[in-house]
Design a protein around this motif. Sequence first.
Motif, PDB file in Angstrom:
ATOM      1  N   GLY A 102       0.805  -1.208   0.000  1.00 51.09           N
ATOM      2  CA  GLY A 102       0.000   0.000   0.000  1.00 51.09           C
ATOM      3  C   GLY A 102       0.841   1.263   0.000  1.00 51.09           C
ATOM      4  O   GLY A 102       0.317   2.355   0.158  1.00 51.09           O
ATOM      5  N   LEU A 103       2.140   1.127  -0.183  1.00 52.76           N
ATOM      6  CA  LEU A 103       3.033   2.283  -0.155  1.00 52.76           C
ATOM      7  C   LEU A 103       3.306   2.827  -1.552  1.00 52.76           C
ATOM      8  O   LEU A 103       3.392   2.072  -2.520  1.00 52.76           O
ATOM      9  N   LYS A 104       3.449   4.158  -1.617  1.00 52.38           N
ATOM     10  CA  LYS A 104       3.947   4.835  -2.813  1.00 52.38           C
ATOM     11  C   LYS A 104       5.170   5.626  -2.382  1.00 52.38           C
ATOM     12  O   LYS A 104       5.232   6.123  -1.255  1.00 52.38           O
ATOM     13  N   ALA A 105       6.136   5.728  -3.286  1.00 49.79           N
ATOM     14  CA  ALA A 105       7.368   6.457  -2.984  1.00 49.79           C
ATOM     15  C   ALA A 105       7.597   7.515  -4.053  1.00 49.79           C
ATOM     16  O   ALA A 105       7.264   7.315  -5.220  1.00 49.79           O
ATOM     17  N   SER A 106       8.194   8.638  -3.656  1.00 48.67           N
ATOM     18  CA  SER A 106       8.495   9.690  -4.627  1.00 48.67           C
ATOM     19  C   SER A 106       9.978   9.699  -5.009  1.00 48.67           C
ATOM     20  O   SER A 106      10.369  10.420  -5.918  1.00 48.67           O
TER      21      SER A 106
END
Length: 182
Positions: A102-106
């Motif tokens: 469920g993680l998003k990274a920039s």
Amino acid sequence: MHDPNHNPWKTLSSAEKYDNPWINVTQYEVINPSGNPGIYGKVHFKNLAIGVIPLDEDMNTYLVGQYRYPLNAYSWEIPEGGGPLGVDALESAKRELLEETGLKASEWTEVQRMHLSNSVSDELAIIYLARNLEQFEAEPEETEQLVIKKVTFEEAYLMVLNGEITDSMSVAGILRVKLMLT
């Protein structure tokens, strides 16, 4: 003088033995490097192996626990999965991270490319470090019954050293990131 680009194997013939959406198995009749006839089996993977080490601002990471059918054992590992050949590996990594945790990274950094079993397969793994994380809802596949565990990166590193994490992509990726951080 040894020429590292010279292939000492001679292929006489090949026959496909098995094929499914993920792998293809081919048997080759060969002349081996010492000049004798033999056979060689090759497993061709139809996807890249993609791994992600998510690392938050507090130096925590997220491990995925799941039962691995081929091993008949439970495994703790970094988020990982398959990325279709011909699709940008980073896009596959972003999809896998979101799907499993469920993680998003920039912020994304490629940390490792490796062959997983070069004696019988051509599977290539690409491992990324993902930073500047934001939490969303996980979207696991129907074949995945996952447990997500947030641990300090140091704890994950110790799990590698203690043999609690044995997945090759996880071991290589965690060790590589440990070196990058020190």
